[in-house]
Design a protein around this motif. Sequence first.
Motif, mmCIF file in Angstrom:
data_model
loop_
_atom_site.group_PDB
_atom_site.id
_atom_site.type_symbol
_atom_site.label_atom_id
_atom_site.label_comp_id
_atom_site.label_asym_id
_atom_site.label_seq_id
_atom_site.Cartn_x
_atom_site.Cartn_y
_atom_site.Cartn_z
ATOM 1 N N MET A 117 0.820 -1.209 0.000
ATOM 2 C CA MET A 117 0.000 0.000 0.000
ATOM 3 C C MET A 117 0.860 1.267 0.000
ATOM 4 O O MET A 117 0.554 2.237 -0.700
ATOM 5 N N LEU A 118 1.958 1.250 0.771
ATOM 6 C CA LEU A 118 2.793 2.435 0.909
ATOM 7 C C LEU A 118 3.992 2.469 -0.015
ATOM 8 O O LEU A 118 4.504 3.543 -0.326
ATOM 9 N N ASN A 119 4.447 1.295 -0.434
ATOM 10 C CA ASN A 119 5.666 1.231 -1.242
ATOM 11 C C ASN A 119 5.493 0.205 -2.347
ATOM 12 O O ASN A 119 5.656 -0.989 -2.130
ATOM 13 N N LYS A 120 5.198 0.674 -3.538
ATOM 14 C CA LYS A 120 4.926 -0.225 -4.667
ATOM 15 C C LYS A 120 6.161 -0.997 -5.110
ATOM 16 O O LYS A 120 6.062 -1.991 -5.830
ATOM 17 N N SER A 121 7.350 -0.550 -4.675
ATOM 18 C CA SER A 121 8.570 -1.243 -5.087
ATOM 19 C C SER A 121 8.782 -2.553 -4.339
ATOM 20 O O SER A 121 9.595 -3.386 -4.746
ATOM 21 N N GLU A 122 8.057 -2.743 -3.232
ATOM 22 C CA GLU A 122 8.187 -3.991 -2.479
ATOM 23 C C GLU A 122 7.633 -5.150 -3.311
ATOM 24 O O GLU A 122 6.563 -5.058 -3.900
ATOM 25 N N ARG A 123 8.370 -6.234 -3.350
ATOM 26 C CA ARG A 123 7.972 -7.400 -4.138
ATOM 27 C C ARG A 123 7.844 -8.626 -3.230
ATOM 28 O O ARG A 123 8.553 -8.764 -2.246
ATOM 29 N N PHE A 124 6.948 -9.507 -3.591
ATOM 30 C CA PHE A 124 6.820 -10.771 -2.878
ATOM 31 C C PHE A 124 6.454 -11.863 -3.866
ATOM 32 O O PHE A 124 5.849 -11.608 -4.901
ATOM 33 N N LYS A 125 6.853 -13.084 -3.537
ATOM 34 C CA LYS A 125 6.570 -14.218 -4.397
ATOM 35 C C LYS A 125 5.392 -15.008 -3.837
ATOM 36 O O LYS A 125 4.976 -14.825 -2.704
ATOM 37 N N ARG A 126 4.890 -15.924 -4.660
ATOM 38 C CA ARG A 126 3.794 -16.777 -4.199
ATOM 39 C C ARG A 126 4.232 -17.654 -3.041
ATOM 40 O O ARG A 126 3.408 -18.074 -2.222
ATOM 41 N N THR A 127 5.534 -17.922 -3.006
ATOM 42 C CA THR A 127 6.045 -18.758 -1.915
ATOM 43 C C THR A 127 5.861 -18.071 -0.558
ATOM 44 O O THR A 127 5.876 -18.739 0.476
ATOM 45 N N PHE A 128 5.701 -16.739 -0.570
ATOM 46 C CA PHE A 128 5.455 -16.026 0.683
ATOM 47 C C PHE A 128 4.191 -16.556 1.359
ATOM 48 O O PHE A 128 4.167 -16.804 2.567
#
Length: 307
Positions: A117-128
Amino acid sequence: MMALMEKKVVAAHVLAFGTMLIWGMSFIISKIALDYLTPFQILFWREIVSILSLFVIYPKILRWQGWRIELQLFLASVSAMTVYQLLENYAVAFTEASNVSVIVSTAPFFTMLVARMLNKSERFKRTFFLGFVCAMAGICLFSFNGAELRLGLLGDLLALIAAFSWGFYQSIVKNLSDKDIPQFSMTRRIFEYAALTLLPIELFQISSQELHNLFVPQSLYCIIFLGAICSALCYLTWNFAIKMLGAIKSSVYIYLNPVTTLIGSAIVFSERLGWVSLVGVVLTMAGLVISNDDALELLHSLRRKQG
């Protein structure tokens, strides 16, 4: 340059792991301190000790950073100290400790929501998400092992708000880490704001009995450990981990918190670990590894280069 960055990332994973080991033990130390002080008093004096510790190590005063940066530092302080730690401590008074352990461990999920919501540069994978489900299953196993599930609406709600507030802290610190602010100064300023928000209440209720209990050797040792190690040192290492790994990747190490507390309690209080608890620990560790598969890939790449 790339090799140096990879080493910093590996160091961040190691520091995040070590920080959670210490934070897990902090619950046990706090439990001992509760024989002498209230949760609020423990939190206040813990912040004072952390400020003094950081000032001794790094006495340089942080100049005014402008309203925008100072507001972020204040919000980081409120979310992590005033809200998270205080609500976590009081949640136990209104619900089962096992409930609090499980609910607070959902913090990585809320961190992911806030970070996106605050930082669009944050990435996560489906494994999260796979790792989250696996870790939460493990935490539930050893938290509710042999115990009947009992809901305490107020306490459960306080724990949920605490987990959500930690997500805000993670994202705010990640944003602040991109600024040219020394880690020591930034961390100390966060503690200073925390102490200021707690000070009016402390002044209103402080008593000679509180000061007497504070300086009882066992109580004082606990406060020093909580302030100097669990706060001053660990928040420094944790903020570095957030800077290098990001809000989401660093947050998954929170899964270790109840695991460390469980093992520490077994050692300190001679509590027996059953096979269900051990399976829960294994599942939690597996969830951590699955959520942090990029860390394993990085370690493999470093090993190949060394080979």
